[in-house]
Design a protein around this motif. Structure first.
Motif, PDB file in Angstrom:
ATOM      1  N   THR A  97       2.665   1.494 -11.750  1.00  0.00           N
ATOM      2  CA  THR A  97       1.298   1.565 -12.000  1.00  0.00           C
ATOM      3  C   THR A  97       1.101   2.933 -11.436  1.00  0.00           C
ATOM      4  N   VAL A  98       0.231   2.305  -9.922  1.00  0.00           N
ATOM      5  CA  VAL A  98      -0.726   2.658  -9.179  1.00  0.00           C
ATOM      6  C   VAL A  98      -0.059   3.892  -8.596  1.00  0.00           C
ATOM      7  N   ILE A  99       1.409   4.052  -8.203  1.00  0.00           N
ATOM      8  CA  ILE A  99       1.779   4.895  -8.200  1.00  0.00           C
ATOM      9  C   ILE A  99       2.218   5.746  -9.561  1.00  0.00           C
ATOM     10  N   ARG A 100       2.464   5.706 -10.474  1.00  0.00           N
ATOM     11  CA  ARG A 100       2.888   6.705 -11.346  1.00  0.00           C
ATOM     12  C   ARG A 100       1.592   7.030 -11.612  1.00  0.00           C
ATOM     13  N   GLU A 101       0.428   6.258 -11.422  1.00  0.00           N
ATOM     14  CA  GLU A 101      -0.955   7.041 -12.250  1.00  0.00           C
ATOM     15  C   GLU A 101      -1.563   8.414 -11.218  1.00  0.00           C
ATOM     16  N   ILE A 102      -0.928   8.010  -9.465  1.00  0.00           N
ATOM     17  CA  ILE A 102      -1.303   9.229  -8.889  1.00  0.00           C
ATOM     18  C   ILE A 102      -0.610  10.142  -8.569  1.00  0.00           C
ATOM     19  N   GLU A 103       0.599  10.040  -8.708  1.00  0.00           N
ATOM     20  CA  GLU A 103       1.273  11.241  -9.284  1.00  0.00           C
ATOM     21  C   GLU A 103       1.195  11.932 -10.065  1.00  0.00           C
ATOM     22  N   ALA A 104       0.843  11.404 -11.691  1.00  0.00           N
ATOM     23  CA  ALA A 104       0.812  12.406 -12.434  1.00  0.00           C
ATOM     24  C   ALA A 104      -0.392  13.338 -12.564  1.00  0.00           C
ATOM     25  N   GLN A 142       1.288  -0.940  -0.099  1.00  0.00           N
ATOM     26  CA  GLN A 142       0.086  -0.270  -0.185  1.00  0.00           C
ATOM     27  C   GLN A 142       0.971   0.941  -0.218  1.00  0.00           C
ATOM     28  N   PRO A 143       0.802   2.007  -1.162  1.00  0.00           N
ATOM     29  CA  PRO A 143       1.672   3.564  -1.126  1.00  0.00           C
ATOM     30  C   PRO A 143       1.386   4.196   0.248  1.00  0.00           C
ATOM     31  N   GLN A 144       2.155   5.133   0.127  1.00  0.00           N
ATOM     32  CA  GLN A 144       1.635   6.152   1.405  1.00  0.00           C
ATOM     33  C   GLN A 144       2.764   7.466   0.200  1.00  0.00           C
ATOM     34  N   PHE A 145       1.269   8.769   0.594  1.00  0.00           N
ATOM     35  CA  PHE A 145       2.187   9.626  -0.180  1.00  0.00           C
ATOM     36  C   PHE A 145       1.501  10.992   0.628  1.00  0.00           C
ATOM     37  N   ASP A 146       1.757  12.268   0.085  1.00  0.00           N
ATOM     38  CA  ASP A 146       1.855  13.580   1.174  1.00  0.00           C
ATOM     39  C   ASP A 146       1.633  14.455  -0.051  1.00  0.00           C
ATOM     40  N   ALA A 147       0.830  16.058   0.533  1.00  0.00           N
ATOM     41  CA  ALA A 147       0.107  16.150   0.683  1.00  0.00           C
ATOM     42  C   ALA A 147       0.052  17.098  -1.293  1.00  0.00           C
ATOM     43  N   GLU A 148       1.323  17.182  -1.662  1.00  0.00           N
ATOM     44  CA  GLU A 148       2.031  17.098  -2.721  1.00  0.00           C
ATOM     45  C   GLU A 148       1.841  15.752  -3.919  1.00  0.00           C
ATOM     46  N   ASN A 149       0.738  14.854  -3.358  1.00  0.00           N
ATOM     47  CA  ASN A 149       0.822  13.302  -4.202  1.00  0.00           C
ATOM     48  C   ASN A 149       2.400  12.679  -4.442  1.00  0.00           C
ATOM     49  N   HIS A 150       3.236  12.918  -3.531  1.00  0.00           N
ATOM     50  CA  HIS A 150       4.337  12.435  -4.107  1.00  0.00           C
ATOM     51  C   HIS A 150       4.617  11.102  -3.030  1.00  0.00           C
TER      52      HIS A 150
END
Length: 699
Positions: free
Chosen positions: A690-697, A473-481
């Motif tokens: 793929t999930v990380i790329r889609e959210i960071e985009a 499960q990925p974790q993201f900051d407020a900038e979607n990184h």
């Protein structure tokens, strides 16, 4: 027209659902559950007995194997030779497992049930202790267990308590009166049967009734059909139908075989279709219920591992018509799902076989064949024609077709039962955790405890075979990184479906397998390929494992690049942060691992962790995050933790972030690191990039 078809399909589906629901209700009956529990523990006895009978039969053909034949005979006598006695004890134990809670002195029930069996059998008779007495065994087991438990609930313990005496002595005293009542009740019942029917014991009732029923019947299709039907019904009740109806078989159908043999020897055409050899080899193929058809249907159509495993185990004995492992192990007896095909298949085979021989397509049986002779060979030998073997193939194919839909139905029943048991187990664990109790699922009495033991054993077996699944499960900051990824244990049972991780952890802990499980997770994660993912990979570990020297040695053997992997400590138990533990945590950091605290709150335990200055990341307690929108005090606690984080230089992550509104609220409070379904559930590693790329985009 279309609406009518749709309505018809809907009604048909509703009828199927009602039928399945009715069967499920029958399956949940206490009596059937007790039979299943008792027969399950009897499977080793049945397996040893089946193979010893098979070895004994074959060794008998070769004088040089006389020693092996004697050994097999000993194994046979101590298993199938006293099968009814052994089943009595097993079934009594199974009945006890259906009780909601254990009762004082219940260990006496299995031996007391054996005593009741002897009473109903008219004494200790070895000739009635085998499979012929299985129905008496069922009656003795359930009468003893249910009556004893009912009496124990009515009788207070204090009447039997002796102050200062040994605990086991007091338990034994509590068993005297209810046990005596059970034995006297069985003795009075057996005496009543003896006086009414003028026979020696309850065991002989079925023999008397069957002999009376067939006394004035000739040898024909009607008497054969009645014989086949009654034999099948008796087997479904756990009664050895062949033995009970042995006198009928010998006097009615064996005589027909003698007529055919004599006619063939005199050069005349045999005329008798309905003979014992005919029934054994063209109707009861694979034993009662034409069970070789069920065996094949299970192997072809069942998707349940437990059924297929049993079928594979039973293949060799059933090729030689030894079917006790299937009939008691699946089980078929007292199983409402298989009642229809078990009764119908032999009758269909009787009709097709009598038709084929009556029309002259297949010769009638002219040669006696040993009952252990495999199908096809027996068909050829009995008729001295290849058409006999062909007729057996046709009958088996018809039987498989009859059994197939019921095998599929049985699969659905098993899945439904498993899901229900899993739900009950999860609800029990949740209730214990909400009450702040230490879970003890395996130690529970009854169906929940039995299912917990079964599930724990199967999880442990898959652990030994390295069948460990991981979700990330990925974790993201407020900038979607994406700054981090949590490795989460996942387990999908082939029969029960997805098993919640808290349940896996609890069962592993109760069976002392938790450390092995967590180290297996660490091994798999450290070996995984995370190339292209610029994030910290965190892995959960409980306090007990963290304190283990074995775990410490494991990490020493697996140093990692600094800052790449994080050890996340779950707070199930308090970690004693003495000097030795501080040094160990420092060593882990020197090996390249960073440290995190899971489920962080403002409790004293959480604050003690921060005092060590070893932990760089904390994850907010899930209840604080989930209730942040409606709980003002919770929001104040989150702000206090964030203030501590800023002053003590550690990062705070909020889990269970499932909506944009909750994320925005946390952001207003000052929390800028998130994990939850708003971004992604835990996914397999091959999907993670793929999930990380889609959210960071979306930045």
């Amino acid at each position: 027209m279309k609406c009518g078809i749709i309505e018809e399909i809907r009604e048909k589906n509703m009828r199927k659902e009602k039928f399945s629901a009715g069967l499920a209700k029958m399956e949940s009956c206490r009596l059937i559950r007790a039979v299943r529990a008792g027969l399950t523990i009897a499977i080793p006895i049945l397996m040893i007995g089946s193979f010893s009978l098979l070895i004994r039969t074959f060794a008998g053909y070769f004088p040089a194997l006389a020693f092996i034949e004697e050994l097999a005979e000993l194994l046979y006598q101590c298993t199938f030779g006293i099968l009814s006695v052994l089943l009595t004890g097993c079934l009594a134990w199974g009945a006890l497992q259906t009780e909601e809670k254990p009762l004082a002195g219940d260990w006496i029930v299995p031996p007391a049930a054996v005593m009741v069996f002897i009473i109903l059998n008219g004494g200790l008779k070895l000739e009635s202790a085998g499979a012929v007495g299985t129905f008496t065994a069922v009656c003795a087991a359930f009468f003893t267990s249910f009556t004893y438990c009912w009496l124990r609930r009515k009788l207070p313990d204090e009447h039997f308590f002796t102050p200062g005496a040994d605990y086991n002595f007091n338990q034994a005293l509590t068993a005297i009166l209810p046990m005596l009542a059970v034995l006297l009740g069985a003795a009075v019942f057996n005496e009543g049967i003896r006086l009414v029917f003028h026979i020696e014991s309850f065991q002989e009732v079925f023999v008397l009734l069957s002999n009376t029923l067939f006394r004035h019947m000739g040898r024909g299709l009607v008497s054969s059909a009645l014989f086949v039907f009654l034999s099948s019904v008796l087997w479904l009740l756990g009664i050895h139908g062949a033995n009970v109806l042995e006198n009928v078989s010998r006097s009615l159908f064996q005589e027909g075989m003698q007529i055919n043999v004599a006619a063939a020897a005199a050069g005349m055409a045999p005329t008798e279709i309905f003979t014992k050899t005919f029934l054994d080899n063209f109707v009861f193929i694979g034993g009662c219920g034409t069970l070789i058809c069920l065996l094949i249907a299970l192997m072809l159509f069942s998707r349940q591992r437990v059924s297929r495993t049993l079928a594979k185990t039973a293949v060799i004995p059933m090729l030689f018509n030894i079917n006790e492992l299937m009939i008691f192990g699946l089980p078929v007896v007292f199983n409402p799902v298989f009642v229809i095909p078990f009764l119908l298949t032999p009758l269909v085979c009787l009709f097709t076989s009598s038709l084929a021989m009556g029309m002259g397509w297949v010769p009638v049986c002219v040669q006696g064949v040993e009952w252990t002779t495999p199908a096809l060979i027996s068909g050829y030998l009995a008729t001295r024609s290849w058409t006999g073997a062909l007729l057996q193939i046709v009958n088996i194919a018809l039987g498989v077709g009859i059994y197939a839909p019921f095998v599929l139905l049985y699969d659905k029943m098993l899945i439904r039962q498993s899901q229900q048991q899993m739900s009950e187990l999860i609800e029990t664990l949740d209730a214990q955790m909400e009450q702040g109790k230490s879970a003890n699922l395996i130690g529970m009495h009854g169906a929940v405890g039995n299912f917990a033991k079964l599930l724990a054993a199967e999880i442990n077996n898959d652990l030994q075979q390295n069948h460990i699944e991981m979700g990330y499960q990925p974790q993201f900051d407020a900038e979607n990184h994406c700054f981090g990824v949590e490795a989460l244990l996942r387990y999908t049972h082939p029969r029960y479906g997805k098993v919640p991780p808290p349940l896996i952890i609890d069962l592993a802990k109760e069976t002392d397998q938790l450390q092995a499980l967590e180290m297996a997770v660490f091994t798999q994660v450290l070996q995984a390929d995370f190339s292209g993912i610029d994030a910290v990979i965190s892995m959960n570990v409980t306090v007990d494992t963290l304190k283990s020297e074995v775990f410490a040695d494991f990490l020493r053997q697996h140093p990692v690049p600094k800052g790449r992997y994080c050890i996340e400590v779950t707070e199930q138990n308090t970690l004693l942060l003495d000097e030795a533990m501080r040094q160990r945590l420092k060593e882990f950091k020197d090996l390249g691992y960073s440290l995190a605290v899971d489920d962080f709150s403002m409790g004293s335990t959480s604050l003690k962790y921060l005092q060590s200055s070893q932990f760089e990341l904390v994850k907010l307690d899930g209840s604080l995050v989930k209730n942040a929108r409606v709980n003002a005090s919770g929001r104040q606690i989150i702000q206090s933790i964030l203030y501590l984080a800023q002053s003590m230089n550690f990062t705070v992550i909020a889990e269970y972030v499932e909506t944009a509104e909750l994320r925005d609220l946390l952001k207003e409070l000052g929390c800028t690191h998130y994990q939850g379904y708003l971004y992604s559930p835990a996914v397999p590693l091959k999907q993670l990039r793929t999930v990380i790329r889609e959210i960071e985009a979306q930045r």
